[in-house]
Motif scaffolding. Structure first.
Motif, mmCIF file in Angstrom:
data_model
loop_
_atom_site.group_PDB
_atom_site.id
_atom_site.type_symbol
_atom_site.label_atom_id
_atom_site.label_comp_id
_atom_site.label_asym_id
_atom_site.label_seq_id
_atom_site.Cartn_x
_atom_site.Cartn_y
_atom_site.Cartn_z
ATOM 1 N N ILE B 47 0.399 -1.641 -0.069
ATOM 2 C CA ILE B 47 0.235 0.401 -0.385
ATOM 3 C C ILE B 47 1.178 1.175 -0.234
ATOM 4 N N PRO B 48 2.205 1.530 0.532
ATOM 5 C CA PRO B 48 3.170 2.415 0.421
ATOM 6 C C PRO B 48 3.623 2.819 -0.691
ATOM 7 N N VAL B 49 4.057 1.324 -1.184
ATOM 8 C CA VAL B 49 4.172 1.968 -2.346
ATOM 9 C C VAL B 49 3.522 1.996 -3.177
ATOM 10 N N ALA B 50 2.208 1.785 -3.525
ATOM 11 C CA ALA B 50 0.767 1.950 -4.552
ATOM 12 C C ALA B 50 0.690 3.450 -4.115
ATOM 13 N N ILE B 51 0.749 4.236 -2.841
ATOM 14 C CA ILE B 51 0.871 5.296 -2.790
ATOM 15 C C ILE B 51 1.730 6.483 -3.271
ATOM 16 N N ALA B 52 3.352 5.733 -3.000
ATOM 17 C CA ALA B 52 4.546 6.538 -3.512
ATOM 18 C C ALA B 52 4.170 6.654 -5.059
ATOM 19 N N VAL B 53 3.716 5.547 -5.952
ATOM 20 C CA VAL B 53 3.163 4.901 -6.923
ATOM 21 C C VAL B 53 2.575 6.231 -8.225
ATOM 22 N N LEU B 54 1.733 6.253 -6.845
ATOM 23 C CA LEU B 54 0.407 6.704 -7.688
ATOM 24 C C LEU B 54 1.105 8.811 -7.608
ATOM 25 N N TYR B 55 1.329 8.878 -6.208
ATOM 26 C CA TYR B 55 1.818 9.889 -5.912
ATOM 27 C C TYR B 55 2.669 11.180 -7.196
ATOM 28 N N GLY B 56 3.686 10.116 -7.732
ATOM 29 C CA GLY B 56 5.308 10.336 -8.315
ATOM 30 C C GLY B 56 4.129 10.046 -9.666
ATOM 31 N N PHE B 57 3.240 9.526 -9.999
ATOM 32 C CA PHE B 57 2.512 9.743 -11.410
ATOM 33 C C PHE B 57 2.074 11.513 -11.657
ATOM 34 N N TRP B 58 1.472 11.825 -10.282
ATOM 35 C CA TRP B 58 0.253 12.647 -10.374
ATOM 36 C C TRP B 58 0.893 14.125 -9.774
ATOM 37 N N SER B 59 2.031 13.918 -9.635
ATOM 38 C CA SER B 59 3.156 15.019 -9.661
ATOM 39 C C SER B 59 3.678 15.035 -10.920
ATOM 40 N N PHE B 60 4.067 13.871 -11.491
ATOM 41 C CA PHE B 60 4.988 13.834 -12.918
ATOM 42 C C PHE B 60 3.987 15.137 -13.656
ATOM 43 N N PHE B 61 2.531 14.208 -14.501
ATOM 44 C CA PHE B 61 1.071 14.391 -14.448
ATOM 45 C C PHE B 61 1.103 16.071 -14.606
ATOM 46 N N ILE B 62 1.324 17.333 -12.838
ATOM 47 C CA ILE B 62 1.002 18.740 -12.855
ATOM 48 C C ILE B 62 2.839 19.286 -13.091
ATOM 49 N N ASP B 63 4.001 18.119 -12.610
ATOM 50 C CA ASP B 63 5.203 19.457 -13.300
ATOM 51 C C ASP B 63 4.682 20.078 -14.807
ATOM 52 N N PHE B 64 5.324 18.530 -15.220
ATOM 53 C CA PHE B 64 5.507 18.225 -16.618
ATOM 54 C C PHE B 64 4.492 18.599 -17.693
ATOM 55 N N ALA B 65 3.226 18.455 -17.246
ATOM 56 C CA ALA B 65 2.347 19.191 -18.516
ATOM 57 C C ALA B 65 2.120 20.510 -17.620
ATOM 58 N N GLY B 66 1.234 20.455 -16.654
ATOM 59 C CA GLY B 66 0.624 21.751 -16.056
ATOM 60 C C GLY B 66 1.951 22.526 -15.871
ATOM 61 N N THR B 67 2.496 22.803 -14.960
ATOM 62 C CA THR B 67 4.164 24.241 -14.791
ATOM 63 C C THR B 67 4.647 23.704 -15.943
ATOM 64 N N LEU B 68 5.242 23.215 -16.522
ATOM 65 C CA LEU B 68 6.359 22.986 -17.259
ATOM 66 C C LEU B 68 5.677 23.872 -19.118
ATOM 67 N N PHE B 69 5.140 22.815 -19.270
ATOM 68 C CA PHE B 69 4.587 23.105 -20.835
ATOM 69 C C PHE B 69 3.331 23.992 -20.552
ATOM 70 N N THR B 70 2.574 23.687 -20.142
ATOM 71 C CA THR B 70 0.938 24.964 -20.484
ATOM 72 C C THR B 70 1.357 26.334 -19.790
ATOM 73 N N ASP B 71 1.559 26.051 -18.716
ATOM 74 C CA ASP B 71 1.460 27.041 -17.946
ATOM 75 C C ASP B 71 2.879 28.008 -18.348
ATOM 76 N N GLY B 72 4.241 27.458 -18.707
ATOM 77 C CA GLY B 72 5.143 27.966 -18.605
ATOM 78 C C GLY B 72 5.627 28.746 -20.258
ATOM 79 N N PHE B 73 4.763 28.150 -20.922
ATOM 80 C CA PHE B 73 5.338 28.474 -22.620
ATOM 81 C C PHE B 73 3.896 28.487 -23.102
#
Lengths: 176, 421
Positions: B47-73
């Motif tokens: 369960i901790p591993v699953a939470i970590a995996v999903l959290y990592g998934f989500w963080s990447f999603f918002i940082d890469f897509a949202g912050t870096l590409f959409t907002d930043g550019f």
């Protein structure tokens, strides 16, 4: 044909140059895809089907696979087996052989079987089944050349012959 | 003598005979791979591993897509260059119907029609119609499918299925449901087709209905995250509660069985770059091919409805109902209409309404949730027709309507009780 997650789509992509999705979980392919492969100087149609455990379909994906098999009575069937779970794969392969299809057996994921310390005598298996048996590692392409070259050796085999080669088999007390 | 075809037992006897002569099982070594595999399925560590995996998934999603590409550019590119440039060179100007349709419809401020200053407010085919797919959604879809392909190829999904199996059993589904659900988070269409390995019609019906109602697609999540990042937690919580709650109810009222599905858990594998790239390409190009024409078409239809006054008429007619039942203003009609075609465009339109300051935070929250659940997009709808028989399809539609009315009303009620609606 083969069980779910044995690498059928990887075979298909490698042999036809097509691109169907490949993933590491059962149920990636739920529909069939047709493609063309070069074989002995001519183009031959190859069909990628969803995984099936047997020829008595239990779900929609298996229904698709069995339907495609039945609609293509005169095809050669490449039976892809997970080499680390040979027995289960052989069940489906035998069913297909019994129905009179010429079959080539690919013992895929040979590397996984080696990891698990499972050794298969492919030549002996070939002698017993009477159909070509080729060890393969689909993701790296090992064994593909041999597999393709043996497609033309595939011919229908009588199940009685296999039973004889295996040293006979008692008819089951509880028969269905 | 044996008869052909062999019986099941006879076939197994034969296989045993064959394998005894050809297969040799050596001693199994306990490898590092096995150790990792065990850690990820045992609940205590899994369960901790699953939470970590999903959290990592989500963080990447918002940082890469949202912050870096959409907002930043992309936001800068579209709002500071593309929109002003079109506003200056496109013939017609504010108030011209052709200009309104293609570039900027403008909006009323103190009785004066003013030009928009961003690509969500403008509602034009060339502005909003391009900003939504290329400015926001493309990056979200790319980020999602990159992470998803990694999870798929490593072989993590079946493990996640094993972990959530107990919870999903309570609502008559199997852990395998995680595969269609996860796929649907990218796009509902492959999510619905991935229900085929489910054994009974009941399971498929439940899964398809729950997916099409409660699982937002990647395009939609991307644009929601861009518009209302602070509400995402609440939105997901509401959807998860709806998914499990209505799953529980459906399981009780739908006839049929939910048998065990035996699923193989494949070995972990090292993902191969070539396959990841190839999948990313297949899925992203499929998205562009399907989504872009629909977004542009949606923009055009909604624009025409505004120009002809049809939208205002609908807003007046449906407004009282929307307001009294769901607590959202009549203007929400426009995004709801666009949502029939594309959810991402619909959420984008909601963003335009937000910027005009006509909605409270709670109304924004309710409308975003309503947009998720009120109707699957056209593509999913068409696929449901194909995958289900008539009875099931009508059942899906009926449960969909019931769920939207009940759940939407419930959200409004909770809002009233909390004093935020």
């Amino acid at each position: 044909m083969g069980h779910p997650n044995v690498g059928k789509s990887v075979f298909f992509n490698r042999l036809t140059g097509a691109k169907v999705l490949e993933s590491n979980y059962p149920g990636t392919t739920v529909d069939f895809t047709k493609g063309w492969m070069r074989f002995g100087g001519e183009d031959v149609e190859l069909i990628d089907v969803p995984g099936a455990f047997s020829l008595e379909p239990k779900d929609r994906a298996e229904e698709v696979a069995v339907k495609i098999l039945e609609e293509n009575r005169d095809s050669v069937v490449i039976c892809v087996l997970d080499a680390s779970k040979v027995e289960r794969g052989l069940y489906l392969a035998l069913e297909i052989i019994e129905r009179g299809y010429p079959v080539v057996v690919a013992l895929n994921m040979w590397d996984v079987a080696e990891d698990k310390n499972i050794r298969i005598d492919a030549e002996k298996l070939e002698r017993i089944l009477g159909v070509p048996v080729v060890p393969t590692i689909a993701i790296s392409g090992e064994g593909f050349k041999e597999l393709v070259s043996k497609i033309k050796e595939a011919a229908p085999v009588k199940i009685e012959k296999i039973i004889e080669n295996a040293g006979g088999v008692e008819s089951a007390a509880v028969s269905g | 003598m044996l008869k052909v075809p062999l019986s099941v037992d006879e076939r197994w006897n034969l296989i045993e005979k064959i394998s005894k002569q050809t297969v040799e099982f050596g001693a199994r070594k306990h490898t590092l791979k096995d150790a990792i595999a065990e850690l990820t399925v045992k609940p205590l560590t899994g369960i901790p591993v699953a939470i970590a995996v999903l959290y990592g998934f989500w963080s990447f999603f918002i940082d890469f897509a949202g912050t870096l590409f959409t907002d930043g550019f992309m936001v800068r590119l579209f709002d500071e260059h593309w929109l002003p440039w079109l506003q200056s060179v496109f013939p017609g100007g504010l108030g011209n119907p052709f200009y309104a349709l293609l570039v900027d419809a403008g909006h009323m401020e103190n009785g004066v029609l003013v030009a928009s200053d961003n690509c969500l407010e403008s509602f034009g085919v060339l502005t909003s119609g391009f900003f939504v797919p290329f400015g926001v959604v493309l990056w979200a879809v790319l980020a999602f499918y990159l992470m998803f392909a990694l999870l798929e190829d490593v072989g993590y999904l079946p493990r996640l299925a094993v972990l959530v199996d107990t919870v999903l059993h309570k609502i008559g589904l199997h852990g395998y449901a995680i595969v269609p659900t996860f796929l649907a988070l990218g796009c509902n269409v492959p999510g619905v087709t991935a229900t085929r390995p489910l054994e009974t019609r009941k399971q498929r019906f439940m899964m398809i209905t729950l997916l099409s109602v409660f699982v937002p697609c990647g395009a939609q999540i991307g644009i929601m995250q861009d518009l209302v990042p602070e509400l995402m937690g609440w939105i997901f919580l509401t959807l998860v509660i709806g998914y499990l709650g209505f799953g529980f109810i459906l399981n009780k009222i739908v006839a049929g069985k939910s048998p065990e599905i035996i699923m193989d858990v494949p070995p972990y594998r090292m993902p191969m770059l070539k396959n990841i790239v190839s999948k990313l390409w297949i899925r992203t190009s499929r998205f562009l091919l399907v989504a872009v024409p629909f977004v542009l078409l949606g923009c055009l239809i909604v624009g025409l409805m505004y120009l002809t006054g049809a939208m205002d008429w609908l807003a007046t007619v449906l407004g009282p109902f929307l307001m009294s039942w769901f607590g959202v203003p009549g203007e929400t009609v426009a995004p709801l209409i666009a949502g029939f075609l594309r959810k991402d465009l619909a959420v984008g339109m909601l963003g335009g309404l937000m910027e005009q300051g006509i909605m409270t935070t709670f109304q924004v929250f309710t409308s975003v949730v309503l947009l998720c659940i009120y109707f699957p997009c056209l593509a999913t709808f068409a696929l449901m027709l194909k995958e289900e028989n008539w009875k099931e399809f009508l059942g899906s539609i009926a449960s969909l309507i019931a769920m939207v009315l009940v759940y939407g009303g419930l959200i409004h009620l909770v809002g009233i009780m909390l004093g935020v609606a």
